[in-house]
Design an enzyme around this catalytic site. Sequence first.
Site, PDB file in Angstrom:
ATOM      1  N   LYS A  82      37.766  -7.559 -13.464  1.00 59.17           N
ATOM      2  CA  LYS A  82      37.644  -6.093 -13.490  1.00 59.17           C
ATOM      3  C   LYS A  82      38.961  -5.409 -13.833  1.00 59.17           C
ATOM      4  O   LYS A  82      38.975  -4.316 -14.384  1.00 59.17           O
ATOM      5  CB  LYS A  82      37.120  -5.581 -12.146  1.00 59.17           C
ATOM      6  N   GLU A 104      32.819   3.907  -9.386  1.00 59.44           N
ATOM      7  CA  GLU A 104      31.794   3.342  -8.510  1.00 59.44           C
ATOM      8  C   GLU A 104      32.171   1.886  -8.272  1.00 59.44           C
ATOM      9  O   GLU A 104      32.888   1.298  -9.071  1.00 59.44           O
ATOM     10  CB  GLU A 104      30.418   3.412  -9.192  1.00 59.44           C
ATOM     11  N   SER A 358      34.401 -15.433 -13.266  1.00 59.56           N
ATOM     12  CA  SER A 358      34.845 -14.041 -13.331  1.00 59.56           C
ATOM     13  C   SER A 358      35.649 -13.573 -12.123  1.00 59.56           C
ATOM     14  O   SER A 358      36.362 -12.579 -12.209  1.00 59.56           O
ATOM     15  CB  SER A 358      33.632 -13.131 -13.532  1.00 59.56           C
TER      16      SER A 358
END
Length: 372
Positions: A82, A104, A358
Amino acid sequence: MLTYGNYGGRFVPETLIPALDELEHGWREALADPSFAAEIDHLGRTYAGRPTPLTRTSRFATAERRPLHLKREDLLHTGAHKLNNALGQAVLARRLGKHRIVAETGAGQHGVATATVCAKFGLECVVYMGSEDMRRQRPNVERMHLLGAEVRPVEFGTRTLKEATSEAIRDWITNVETTHYLIGSAVGPHPYPEIVRELQSVIGGEAREQFLATEGRLPDVVVACVGGGSNAIGIFSAFVDDPDVRLLGVEAADAASLGTGRAAVLHGARSSVLADEDGQILDAHSISAGLDYPGVGPEHAWLRDSGRAEYVRATDREALGAFRELTRLEGIIPALEPAHALARARELEDDYVLVCLSGRGDKDLEEVLAQS
Ligand SMILES: Cc1ncc(COP(=O)(O)O)c(C=O)c1O
């Protein structure tokens, strides 16, 4: 105008159109300015820990007992892919003169990445998070607080990512003059899916180079979990023009927007969505907060329809099994999200399998221990 075949576009209130136009203009200018790419590259290397390594497994193997190659986004600063997107969008927000960021978050990884870049750049940060996700990803809530972000609990609906996203969009509509909405996945109205894909394409670019360097060839198949779809589109993007490389996305079984969804509008874009015949959004469920979302980025719906990528599912149980095995066999604790990708990847019969790992699993320990 739809941006990916029958999908994408902008389905937003009129008040947001000027902000999206401004964002698109700023984005095009940034892309044309070599100093933008240079700044992102510099931050990646000196702050985030890029390039992340490619690890060939020694004991966790495919059905044919072949090793897997793991792209280690779990080793990126803050523990997940991210940050690639958050860093890039923060640089963009600064160029646009915005000093307040709203975001969010589901698993909390995007919230942590956003709070991190806001701390670094001195930006005000408000993160919306469903109260159910605050419960199951508590360490990340604490990290966001420490980083100086305000975490606003969202108490309606399923109290997960869908509602958090709706609240963030509502905040953005109200404060659009001062605020950049730092969306966390390849979803939302145009140009967000394109921006997030581009900022995450560093995963695929590096992995392709590393795979060629170690194996002297491309993988047979590239596997990634799909929530909103940002780590998957980031790694797929480097292989989409290689017709011999299969692209395999793995959704959570009860949040399979591509597997069981229909064309509908959610959060500003048309995509494949869990919805009833009238387009009313249905609830999703996954043990992993990051996959617990009834929509998906429009480019994935397009890749599915064109046949270029395939999408399959993994259950909570299968993900937990893969989580435990990777931990015990490789000494790597994965996040529950990529554990879904691992669950399907280890059944493959291909010789060369590349998986996007990830994120790391520290945030999930409580949830996993509660299941055993
Ligand atoms: C580690 C990790 N992987 C995957 C995801 C799913 O998001 P995306 O599909 O956008 O990569 C999340 C979301 O929070 C995450 O934290």
